[in-house]
Design a protein around this motif. Sequence first.
Motif, PDB file in Angstrom:
ATOM      1  N   VAL A  70       0.882  -1.164   0.000  1.00 35.17           N
ATOM      2  CA  VAL A  70       0.000   0.000   0.000  1.00 35.17           C
ATOM      3  C   VAL A  70       0.921   1.216   0.000  1.00 35.17           C
ATOM      4  O   VAL A  70       1.721   1.387   0.929  1.00 35.17           O
ATOM      5  N   ALA A  71       0.841   2.023  -1.064  1.00 35.26           N
ATOM      6  CA  ALA A  71       1.744   3.161  -1.217  1.00 35.26           C
ATOM      7  C   ALA A  71       0.951   4.416  -1.531  1.00 35.26           C
ATOM      8  O   ALA A  71      -0.053   4.360  -2.257  1.00 35.26           O
ATOM      9  N   ASP A  72       1.389   5.541  -0.976  1.00 33.39           N
ATOM     10  CA  ASP A  72       0.718   6.811  -1.258  1.00 33.39           C
ATOM     11  C   ASP A  72       1.749   7.872  -1.610  1.00 33.39           C
ATOM     12  O   ASP A  72       2.946   7.635  -1.538  1.00 33.39           O
ATOM     13  N   ARG A  73       1.277   9.039  -1.986  1.00 28.79           N
ATOM     14  CA  ARG A  73       2.144  10.181  -2.297  1.00 28.79           C
ATOM     15  C   ARG A  73       1.850  11.339  -1.343  1.00 28.79           C
ATOM     16  O   ARG A  73       1.932  12.496  -1.709  1.00 28.79           O
ATOM     17  N   GLY A  74       1.533  10.999  -0.102  1.00 29.29           N
ATOM     18  CA  GLY A  74       1.272  12.002   0.924  1.00 29.29           C
ATOM     19  C   GLY A  74       2.557  12.550   1.510  1.00 29.29           C
ATOM     20  O   GLY A  74       3.620  12.483   0.887  1.00 29.29           O
ATOM     21  N   PRO A  75       2.495  13.070   2.748  1.00 24.17           N
ATOM     22  CA  PRO A  75       3.652  13.709   3.365  1.00 24.17           C
ATOM     23  C   PRO A  75       4.735  12.742   3.843  1.00 24.17           C
ATOM     24  O   PRO A  75       5.794  13.181   4.284  1.00 24.17           O
ATOM     25  N   GLY A  76       4.505  11.462   3.774  1.00 19.89           N
ATOM     26  CA  GLY A  76       5.507  10.490   4.217  1.00 19.89           C
ATOM     27  C   GLY A  76       5.408  10.217   5.707  1.00 19.89           C
ATOM     28  O   GLY A  76       4.467  10.634   6.377  1.00 19.89           O
ATOM     29  N   LEU A  77       6.414   9.523   6.228  1.00 22.22           N
ATOM     30  CA  LEU A  77       6.382   9.029   7.602  1.00 22.22           C
ATOM     31  C   LEU A  77       7.162   9.882   8.584  1.00 22.22           C
ATOM     32  O   LEU A  77       7.214   9.569   9.763  1.00 22.22           O
ATOM     33  N   GLY A  78       7.798  10.927   8.119  1.00 21.55           N
ATOM     34  CA  GLY A  78       8.575  11.766   9.023  1.00 21.55           C
ATOM     35  C   GLY A  78       9.948  11.176   9.280  1.00 21.55           C
ATOM     36  O   GLY A  78      10.337  10.170   8.707  1.00 21.55           O
ATOM     37  N   ASP A  79      10.693  11.841  10.153  1.00 19.57           N
ATOM     38  CA  ASP A  79      12.041  11.397  10.493  1.00 19.57           C
ATOM     39  C   ASP A  79      11.970  10.256  11.500  1.00 19.57           C
ATOM     40  O   ASP A  79      10.951  10.017  12.117  1.00 19.57           O
ATOM     41  N   GLY A  80      13.062   9.582  11.679  1.00 19.53           N
ATOM     42  CA  GLY A  80      13.116   8.495  12.644  1.00 19.53           C
ATOM     43  C   GLY A  80      12.912   7.153  11.976  1.00 19.53           C
ATOM     44  O   GLY A  80      12.756   7.044  10.760  1.00 19.53           O
ATOM     45  N   ARG A  91       2.053   7.036  17.378  1.00 20.39           N
ATOM     46  CA  ARG A  91       1.470   7.820  16.297  1.00 20.39           C
ATOM     47  C   ARG A  91       2.571   8.613  15.639  1.00 20.39           C
ATOM     48  O   ARG A  91       3.523   9.022  16.295  1.00 20.39           O
ATOM     49  N   GLY A  92       2.437   8.816  14.349  1.00 16.51           N
ATOM     50  CA  GLY A  92       3.438   9.571  13.604  1.00 16.51           C
ATOM     51  C   GLY A  92       3.502  11.017  14.078  1.00 16.51           C
ATOM     52  O   GLY A  92       2.560  11.532  14.683  1.00 16.51           O
ATOM     53  N   PRO A  93       4.621  11.700  13.806  1.00 11.76           N
ATOM     54  CA  PRO A  93       4.807  13.066  14.278  1.00 11.76           C
ATOM     55  C   PRO A  93       3.799  14.054  13.694  1.00 11.76           C
ATOM     56  O   PRO A  93       3.478  15.051  14.325  1.00 11.76           O
ATOM     57  N   ALA A  94       3.271  13.774  12.517  1.00  6.85           N
ATOM     58  CA  ALA A  94       2.319  14.692  11.884  1.00  6.85           C
ATOM     59  C   ALA A  94       0.880  14.202  12.030  1.00  6.85           C
ATOM     60  O   ALA A  94      -0.011  14.685  11.350  1.00  6.85           O
ATOM     61  N   ALA A  95       0.657  13.239  12.923  1.00  5.71           N
ATOM     62  CA  ALA A  95      -0.681  12.658  13.073  1.00  5.71           C
ATOM     63  C   ALA A  95      -1.676  13.714  13.517  1.00  5.71           C
ATOM     64  O   ALA A  95      -1.423  14.502  14.405  1.00  5.71           O
ATOM     65  N   ARG A  96      -2.826  13.709  12.842  1.00  2.57           N
ATOM     66  CA  ARG A  96      -3.901  14.610  13.214  1.00  2.57           C
ATOM     67  C   ARG A  96      -4.729  13.952  14.300  1.00  2.57           C
ATOM     68  O   ARG A  96      -4.510  12.809  14.656  1.00  2.57           O
ATOM     69  N   GLY A  97      -5.699  14.668  14.807  1.00  6.89           N
ATOM     70  CA  GLY A  97      -6.543  14.148  15.879  1.00  6.89           C
ATOM     71  C   GLY A  97      -7.248  12.865  15.486  1.00  6.89           C
ATOM     72  O   GLY A  97      -7.460  12.585  14.320  1.00  6.89           O
ATOM     73  N   GLY A  98      -7.621  12.093  16.461  1.00  7.57           N
ATOM     74  CA  GLY A  98      -8.321  10.835  16.221  1.00  7.57           C
ATOM     75  C   GLY A  98      -7.343   9.686  16.153  1.00  7.57           C
ATOM     76  O   GLY A  98      -6.161   9.864  15.907  1.00  7.57           O
ATOM     77  N   THR A 119       6.893  -4.017   6.580  1.00  2.00           N
ATOM     78  CA  THR A 119       7.858  -2.930   6.689  1.00  2.00           C
ATOM     79  C   THR A 119       7.209  -1.637   6.231  1.00  2.00           C
ATOM     80  O   THR A 119       6.243  -1.645   5.456  1.00  2.00           O
ATOM     81  N   ALA A 120       7.757  -0.538   6.719  1.00  2.00           N
ATOM     82  CA  ALA A 120       7.301   0.789   6.323  1.00  2.00           C
ATOM     83  C   ALA A 120       8.511   1.587   5.877  1.00  2.00           C
ATOM     84  O   ALA A 120       9.612   1.401   6.402  1.00  2.00           O
ATOM     85  N   ARG A 121       8.302   2.470   4.899  1.00  5.07           N
ATOM     86  CA  ARG A 121       9.398   3.322   4.464  1.00  5.07           C
ATOM     87  C   ARG A 121       8.825   4.565   3.800  1.00  5.07           C
ATOM     88  O   ARG A 121       7.667   4.575   3.358  1.00  5.07           O
ATOM     89  N   ASN A 122       9.640   5.598   3.745  1.00  7.42           N
ATOM     90  CA  ASN A 122       9.319   6.772   2.958  1.00  7.42           C
ATOM     91  C   ASN A 122       9.662   6.461   1.510  1.00  7.42           C
ATOM     92  O   ASN A 122      10.709   5.871   1.230  1.00  7.42           O
ATOM     93  N   ARG A 123       8.778   6.847   0.601  1.00  5.17           N
ATOM     94  CA  ARG A 123       9.008   6.583  -0.817  1.00  5.17           C
ATOM     95  C   ARG A 123       9.908   7.657  -1.421  1.00  5.17           C
ATOM     96  O   ARG A 123       9.760   8.834  -1.098  1.00  5.17           O
ATOM     97  N   PRO A 124      10.780   7.266  -2.311  1.00  7.97           N
ATOM     98  CA  PRO A 124      11.529   8.277  -3.065  1.00  7.97           C
ATOM     99  C   PRO A 124      10.518   9.154  -3.827  1.00  7.97           C
ATOM    100  O   PRO A 124       9.574   8.643  -4.416  1.00  7.97           O
ATOM    101  N   GLY A 125      10.677  10.438  -3.765  1.00  5.52           N
ATOM    102  CA  GLY A 125       9.740  11.331  -4.428  1.00  5.52           C
ATOM    103  C   GLY A 125       8.569  11.734  -3.553  1.00  5.52           C
ATOM    104  O   GLY A 125       7.705  12.499  -3.983  1.00  5.52           O
ATOM    105  N   GLY A 126       8.495  11.204  -2.337  1.00  2.00           N
ATOM    106  CA  GLY A 126       7.441  11.578  -1.401  1.00  2.00           C
ATOM    107  C   GLY A 126       6.399  10.501  -1.205  1.00  2.00           C
ATOM    108  O   GLY A 126       6.081   9.749  -2.119  1.00  2.00           O
ATOM    109  N   GLY A 127       5.891  10.433  -0.005  1.00  2.00           N
ATOM    110  CA  GLY A 127       4.855   9.466   0.319  1.00  2.00           C
ATOM    111  C   GLY A 127       5.365   8.353   1.216  1.00  2.00           C
ATOM    112  O   GLY A 127       6.537   8.309   1.593  1.00  2.00           O
ATOM    113  N   ALA A 128       4.449   7.470   1.558  1.00  2.68           N
ATOM    114  CA  ALA A 128       4.746   6.338   2.433  1.00  2.68           C
ATOM    115  C   ALA A 128       4.414   5.040   1.716  1.00  2.68           C
ATOM    116  O   ALA A 128       3.552   5.000   0.833  1.00  2.68           O
TER     117      ALA A 128
END
Length: 143
Positions: A70-80, A91-98, A119-128
């Motif tokens: 499952v891959a997206d082009r959102g803001p990614g997973l952040g640092d760490g 929860r991720g650093p940019a997690a919104r409420g809920g 596994t989880a990773r940040n995608r090259p070009g942006g996203g998770a």
Amino acid sequence: GSARAALGNRLDRHPLTVHIPADCPPVAADEVLLQSVLINLLENVVQHTPPGTAVTLSAMPDGDVLTLTVADRGPGLGDGDPQALFAAFQRGPAARGGGTGLGLAIVQSVVALHHGSVTARNRPGGGAEFALRLPLASMPHHG
């Protein structure tokens, strides 16, 4: 299809592309549990990416394992360390409420129960990208 239906209209603002080979072999997994994994991952796209963010669900057999991604082009997973997201109540650093921070812990538990890995990773070009590796079902031998 059933995971998409379970999300109802929540995924409507995220174009979904599915790439599953017509001859894709089945995995050795409980359908209901695997559906809950896909719902959790797609729900994360809805919660953590802006409307209009595309998401791709793909499956690729490799030897005796199927990689479901499952891959997206959102803001990614952040640092760490992205693997830290699988800890309960994380929860991720940019997690919104809920959300409780249990979704990815459940994903990891269900996949491990089926003798797989995630596994989880940040995608090259942006996203998770979340990649599940699950054993293929044993096919009966005819002869």
